[in-house]
Design a protein around this motif. Structure first.
Motif, short mmCIF file in Angstrom:
data_model
loop_
_atom_site.label_atom_id
_atom_site.label_comp_id
_atom_site.label_asym_id
_atom_site.label_seq_id
_atom_site.Cartn_x
_atom_site.Cartn_y
_atom_site.Cartn_z
N TYR A 13 6.41 54.47 68.87
CA TYR A 13 6.07 55.43 69.91
C TYR A 13 7.33 56.06 70.49
O TYR A 13 8.43 55.52 70.38
N ALA A 14 7.13 57.21 71.12
CA ALA A 14 8.19 57.85 71.90
C ALA A 14 7.63 58.13 73.29
O ALA A 14 6.41 58.26 73.47
N GLY A 15 8.51 58.21 74.28
CA GLY A 15 8.06 58.48 75.64
C GLY A 15 9.12 59.18 76.46
O GLY A 15 10.32 59.11 76.16
N LEU A 16 8.66 59.87 77.50
CA LEU A 16 9.55 60.54 78.45
C LEU A 16 10.06 59.50 79.44
O LEU A 16 9.27 58.88 80.16
N LEU A 17 11.37 59.30 79.48
CA LEU A 17 11.94 58.26 80.34
C LEU A 17 11.69 58.57 81.81
O LEU A 17 11.73 59.73 82.24
N SER A 18 11.44 57.53 82.58
CA SER A 18 11.00 57.69 83.97
C SER A 18 11.98 58.49 84.82
O SER A 18 11.59 59.25 85.70
N ASN A 19 13.26 58.32 84.58
CA ASN A 19 14.26 59.02 85.38
C ASN A 19 15.03 60.05 84.56
O ASN A 19 16.22 60.28 84.78
N ALA A 20 14.32 60.66 83.60
CA ALA A 20 14.94 61.68 82.76
C ALA A 20 15.50 62.83 83.60
O ALA A 20 14.86 63.26 84.57
N GLN A 21 16.66 63.33 83.23
CA GLN A 21 17.25 64.47 83.91
C GLN A 21 16.61 65.78 83.46
O GLN A 21 16.42 66.69 84.25
N ASN A 22 16.29 65.85 82.17
CA ASN A 22 15.71 67.09 81.62
C ASN A 22 14.26 66.83 81.21
O ASN A 22 13.96 66.61 80.04
N THR A 23 13.37 66.85 82.17
CA THR A 23 11.97 66.52 81.88
C THR A 23 11.30 67.57 81.01
O THR A 23 10.52 67.24 80.12
N ASN A 40 19.14 54.73 85.60
CA ASN A 40 20.13 55.76 85.27
C ASN A 40 20.18 55.87 83.75
O ASN A 40 21.15 55.47 83.11
N PRO A 41 19.12 56.44 83.15
CA PRO A 41 18.97 56.38 81.69
C PRO A 41 20.02 57.19 80.95
O PRO A 41 20.60 58.14 81.48
N GLN A 42 20.23 56.79 79.70
CA GLN A 42 21.18 57.49 78.85
C GLN A 42 20.67 58.86 78.39
O GLN A 42 21.45 59.70 77.96
N GLY A 43 19.35 59.05 78.47
CA GLY A 43 18.78 60.29 77.96
C GLY A 43 17.46 60.63 78.60
O GLY A 43 17.12 60.13 79.68
N ASP A 44 16.70 61.47 77.91
CA ASP A 44 15.45 62.00 78.44
C ASP A 44 14.21 61.43 77.74
O ASP A 44 13.18 61.23 78.35
N VAL A 45 14.34 61.19 76.44
CA VAL A 45 13.23 60.66 75.64
C VAL A 45 13.73 59.43 74.90
O VAL A 45 14.86 59.40 74.42
N PHE A 46 12.88 58.41 74.83
CA PHE A 46 13.20 57.23 74.02
C PHE A 46 12.24 57.20 72.84
O PHE A 46 11.02 57.30 73.02
N PHE A 47 12.78 57.03 71.64
CA PHE A 47 11.97 56.88 70.43
C PHE A 47 12.25 55.54 69.79
O PHE A 47 13.41 55.12 69.67
N GLY A 48 11.20 54.84 69.37
CA GLY A 48 11.38 53.64 68.58
C GLY A 48 10.82 52.37 69.16
O GLY A 48 10.95 51.31 68.56
#
Length: 360
Positions: A277-287, A85-93
């Motif tokens: 690196y940055a990546g699209l979180l696996s359970n992102a709401q806004n892909t 249940n991620p906080q966001g859509d993309v993680f950077f860092g």
């Protein structure tokens, strides 16, 4: 970088040119979980010029929300704990010291960003699955306070070996390797220098020589290091700190009045090459918004803007490096590096051993 590396960065606005199309061909949508807001989760050193973000938002139709979550190590650990249940859509860092932990825990889903073919080859990873996109690079190095060493007529250290000499007793502050990205990078640099069998003995000597360990970069650099602007105000007493090769130009850029030379220097024989690196979180709401944001991070506009905001180097071919970087904070000519597979195989045990050895 880094971890990682916020000085007064949000004060700057470069007013760069408007972005050309920079992302997914899809615009914002309210269907399928997508919305007009895309949320970036990052460590607390994320920074970008307001004009550049505004151009992205205007061009893409997405509004960017940023959640900063402490030092890189802390932010990665929290992202893994909240991945369902991620906080966001993309993680950077997430950087090369922690990348395998993120990938092994399924933090990211596959997405090959636009212009990925323009990333310099030495920074590319995971090319079969494209779960992360390289965004920046920098060198974790010991910095020194020039005024202190001049006042005490002492030659600054240049290598790992120098740091355990009696002349530098009680002078170094570093970050906790279990919670901090630069702290972990410094540990890995020592392991690369002294090998699997020698790094623990090195740290025993470093501890005996009075190394101080604090939780994160902000505390180490801005509160403990006598060479930083913050350290001077706080009457800090450590003239050596684990920071970045790009820290000296920051001290020049944000000084008022600006000095003609950087007040801090880099012990070039202590550097470890970091890639973020940055990546699209696996359970992102806004892909779709997440994909557009990842594309944006590789545009020349963002890559040109990034060095003066986050004090890191771009990874895109042809991106501009500020003159201040080449003058005051050039990349290390021969930094320590380590194969990602070796980091993955040894990191957790090394950190456990380091914690037992240094903190207890």
């Amino acid at each position: 970088m880094r971890t990682t590396n916020k000085y007064i960065v949000m004060a700057i606005g470069l007013g760069l040119v408007t972005l050309s199309a920079c992302g997914s061909s899809s615009g914002p949508s309210d269907s399928g979980g997508d919305s007009k807001t895309v949320t970036l989760v990052s460590h607390d050193s994320w920074a970008v010029s307001k004009s550049v973000i505004a151009d992205f938002e205007k061009e893409s139709g997405y509004q960017v929300k940023v959640l900063e979550d402490g030092d890189a190590g802390q932010a990665v650990n929290k992202a893994i704990l909240t991945k369902d249940n991620p906080q966001g859509d993309v993680f950077f860092g997430v950087d090369n010291t922690l990348l395998s932990r993120a990938l092994d825990n399924g933090l990211f889903q596959s997405y090959e960003a636009k212009d990925a073919d323009l990333i310099k080859p030495e920074y590319r990873v995971d090319e079969d699955k494209h779960r992360v996109t390289p965004v920046d690079t920098g060198d974790i190095c010991v910095n020194y306070d020039k005024a202190y060493f001049s006042k005490h007529k002492l030659t600054p250290p240049t290598s790992f070996a120098d740091l355990i000499k009696p002349a530098y007793k009680n002078l170094l502050v570093t970050e906790n390797a279990s919670t901090s990205s630069p702290g972990l990078g410094f540990l890995l640099g020592s392991a690369a220098e002294y090998g699997d069998d020698g790094w623990e003995d090195y740290w025993k000597k470093l501890k005996a020589n009075g190394v101080k360990v604090v939780d994160g970069w902000e505390q180490a650099y801005n509160e403990e290091f006598s060479g930083s602007a913050g350290g001077k105000k706080a009457k800090a007493d450590r003239p050596l700190v684990v920071s970045y090769a790009s820290s000296p130009p920051a001290e020049v850029i944000y000084a008022d009045p600006k000095p003609t030379t950087a007040p801090t220097g880099v012990a070039t024989g202590t550097c470890f090459r970091q890639v973020e690196y940055a990546g699209l979180l696996s359970n992102a709401q806004n892909t779709e918004g997440g994909k557009a944001l990842l594309d944006f991070m590789l545009t020349k506009t963002f890559q040109d803007d990034m060095p003066m905001n986050m004090f890191v180097y771009p990874v895109r071919e042809g991106a501009q490096v500020p003159e201040e970087f080449t003058k005051y904070g050039p990349q290390a000519a021969d930094p320590e590096t380590m194969d990602p597979a070796k980091i993955a195989a040894n990191r957790d045990q090394w950190v456990k051993s380091w914690t037992s050895l240094v903190l207890k």
